[in-house]
Each structure stands twice: as structure tokens, then as C-alpha cells.
Design an enzyme around this catalytic site. Structure first.
Site, PDB file in Angstrom:
ATOM      1  N   CYS A 170     -56.005  68.542  44.819  1.00 24.92           N
ATOM      2  CA  CYS A 170     -57.032  67.611  44.887  1.00 24.92           C
ATOM      3  C   CYS A 170     -57.046  66.078  45.277  1.00 24.92           C
ATOM      4  O   CYS A 170     -56.820  65.910  46.657  1.00 24.92           O
ATOM      5  CB  CYS A 170     -57.261  67.451  43.676  1.00 24.92           C
ATOM      6  SG  CYS A 170     -59.144  66.415  42.639  1.00 24.92           S
ATOM      7  N   ASP A 228     -65.211  77.027  45.890  1.00 23.36           N
ATOM      8  CA  ASP A 228     -65.377  75.415  45.542  1.00 23.36           C
ATOM      9  C   ASP A 228     -66.152  75.064  45.868  1.00 23.36           C
ATOM     10  O   ASP A 228     -66.805  74.548  47.057  1.00 23.36           O
ATOM     11  CB  ASP A 228     -63.686  75.017  45.901  1.00 23.36           C
ATOM     12  CG  ASP A 228     -63.924  73.603  45.935  1.00 23.36           C
ATOM     13  OD1 ASP A 228     -64.348  72.873  45.339  1.00 23.36           O
ATOM     14  OD2 ASP A 228     -61.863  72.593  46.145  1.00 23.36           O
ATOM     15  N   HIS A 263     -61.765  74.819  42.193  1.00 27.00           N
ATOM     16  CA  HIS A 263     -61.439  74.001  42.856  1.00 27.00           C
ATOM     17  C   HIS A 263     -60.117  73.749  41.610  1.00 27.00           C
ATOM     18  O   HIS A 263     -60.181  74.554  40.207  1.00 27.00           O
ATOM     19  CB  HIS A 263     -61.988  72.081  42.603  1.00 27.00           C
ATOM     20  CG  HIS A 263     -60.855  71.539  42.787  1.00 27.00           C
ATOM     21  ND1 HIS A 263     -60.921  70.594  44.490  1.00 27.00           N
ATOM     22  CD2 HIS A 263     -61.314  70.477  42.106  1.00 27.00           C
ATOM     23  CE1 HIS A 263     -60.311  70.052  44.332  1.00 27.00           C
ATOM     24  NE2 HIS A 263     -60.247  69.655  43.127  1.00 27.00           N
TER      25      HIS A 263
END
Length: 294
Positions: A170, A228, A263
Site C-alpha cells: 500500500c 483495486d 486492494h
């Protein structure tokens, strides 16, 4: 099945105090961030420290001393070093576990608590508050300097920084790309779902991976989710185009996109976890390190 081939600022940071500051807000690698509670205990992976040297140590970063979580094999010496860069939640239990997994694969893995000057990433109750109050206050310039200091600490602690890699998740995935453009010592990077065309604060992060893609010093493998919403596929295509214009390391970089993953698909303590994608990505990461001499 995945398909292959597929968020170096110069902004100033706040001046340090004259005395070395010791930022020890709490033990690193313990517990989870309040913003992601409750976690999913039934899927979270727990890697025991048996046969490892694992725990907290300190990194001298300029005028400051910042905490880090380090794991390495208990036997031997001269282990290749992997920098592990956390999500926005800091160095919590999951990041420590990833370090232990890497140590079990023969690496010296070290995860510095990069947000410690800005605040306590684990204490913020909501993700928007965490981003505003902590994450957006961290400059790329300071992040890159902290990682360089972490490399020096690993070398002094027995790691072989001539075989240096970086991986991140991330927020940390974005940092992987930036560090690959910064460090001439780096051999390989693996970025897990890091932003490519935008950061969290343009004032402190004026450039992004797409801006530095053509001048990487080490090849990066990007692991991304096809679902995502925070990282559109067109951003990956832009990144590929920039990489193709660049250095041999840039042109040697690659993407794997997992069509059914979103994600944070490697975050085994969260509902976003996708086991097949996470396990495949982990194997690809280790293979990438070995293929690039780490």
C-alpha cells in the site's frame, strides 16, 4: 489466474531538535492499528520466531533514533537484506510477521517505523484521520533518508547490504518505486499495490512513481489487484509506458495483475485478503529477489 507484464521528493522536512530524539511511542510489531479493528483472527497468519532472532532495534536516522522490527535466521551470518515498508498503519503485528516469514526464507528483514515522528499510526481510530494526521505529514525526502539509515543499521547488525532488496505494501508499495529510483545500492524491489500516479500530499510528495519510472536503479516487480478501485488499470498502463523508456532496470521491471483481487489482497488479517493471489505473489517475490541476486 494472474496475467503477467502487468501511490524522490525534495520537499524540506521540519528541522530536528538539537538533541538526538528518541521516538519510542510503543513496541513495534505488536498489535494492530485501531483503524482496522476488528481483525480476522481466522485468516491472520502467525509465524513463530523459533530459529530466528526477532524483535525491536533502533535506527539512528539523522538527529533521531527511530524503532524498527528486525528478523533474521539465528544461525549463520551475512544474510541478504530486505527492507520492509509498511502500509499506512505502521509496523504492526502483520508487518512483523512478514519480516519473520522473510527470515525463514533466509533473509535479514527489517521494517522501520517510518511514521514515528508524525504520530502514532496505530492509535488513530479512522483511516481518513490517520491519513490526514499522520501519513500526509511524511515527506518522501525524509522517508528515503530513513531507509538509507535503516540499511546502515542492517549492515552494522550483520546483514549483507551488498545484496539489498525492498518490498512494501500500500503506502509502502509506492515507496518501493521511489526508493528504486533513489538508491544505487538496491538490487531488486517488489511493490504490493502501491499508488503509481498520486501521493498523499503534493507538497511533501511532489513526484510519484510514474514520474521517476524511467530512472530506476533496480528492477521492480509490481503486484496489483484488477479490482483495486484506488489504483485504476490505466495507471498501470501509464507506468508501463514510462518504464519502457528508461534505464535497463526500468525496462526490466514487470507487473502481475490478479484479476479477482482488490486492494490489500496480501493483508491476511483483513477482509480484503485473497489467499490465492497472496500466496502466488509471495512466491513471485522470493523468485524475483533470487533472480536479481538477493
Amino acid at each position: 489466474m494472474p496475467h503477467a507484464d502487468d501511490s524522490c521528493a525534495l520537499a524540506p522536512t521540519a528541522p530536528a531538535s538539537p538533541d538526538r530524539r528518541d521516538f519510542m511511542r510503543g513496541a513495534v510489531g505488536v498489535g494492530f492499528a485501531a483503524a482496522v479493528l476488528p481483525t480476522l483472527a481466522q485468516t491472520a497468519i502467525h509465524t513463530p520466531p523459533d530459529g530466528l532472532v526477532a524483535g525491536e532495534l533502533r535506527v539512528n536516522a539523522g538527529a533521531d533514533t527511530i524503532p524498527a522490527y528486525r528478523a533474521r535466521p539465528a544461525a549463520g551470518a551475512g544474510w541478504p537484506v530486505v527492507l520492509v515498508v509498511s502500509e499506512i498503519f505502521g509496523v504492526h503485528e502483520h508487518i512483523a510477521d512478514l519480516c519473520r516469514r522473510l527470515a525463514r526464507a533466509g533473509y535479514y528483514a527489517i521494517a522501520p517505523e517510518l511514521f514515528v515522528r508524525q504520530g502514532d499510526a496505530k492509535a488513530e481510530q479512522a483511516i481518513p484521520d490517520l491519513i490526514r494526521n499522520v501519513v500526509a505529514k511524511k515527506s518522501d525526502a525524509e522517508t528515503l533518508a530513513d531507509l538509507d539509515a535503516t540499511v546502515a543499521t542492517a549492515a552494522a547488525d550483520g546483514g549483507d547490504t551488498g545484496r539489498l532488496a525492498i518490498t512494501g505494501f500500500c503506502w509502502g508499495g509506492r515507496v518501493v518505486w521511489m526508493y528504486a529510483a533513489h538508491s544505487k545500492r538496491l538490487k531488486a524491489g517488489v511493490a504490493w499495490y502501491g499508488k503509481l500516479v498520486a501521493g498523499f500530499n503534493p507538497a511533501l510528495q511532489p513526484r510519484n512513481p510514474v514520474d521517476v519510472a524511467a530512472r530506476l536503479n533496480a528492477p521492480v516487480l509490481g503486484l496489483y489487484g484488477g479490482k483495486d478501485d484506488s489504483i485504476p488499470l490505466d495507471g498501470i498502463e501509464r507506468m508501463k509506458a514510462e518504464l519502457a523508456k528508461g534505464t535497463p532496470a526500468s525496462r526490466g521491471s514487470s507487473f502481475v495483475v490478479y484479476p479477482q483481487a482488490g486492494h490489500a489482497f496480501n493483508a491476511d488479517y483483513r477482509p480484503s485478503y485473497v489467499a490465492d493471489a497472496a500466496q502466488d505473489g509471495w512466491k513471485r517475490m522470493l523468485d524475483w529477489f533470487k533472480a536479481n541476486g538477493v
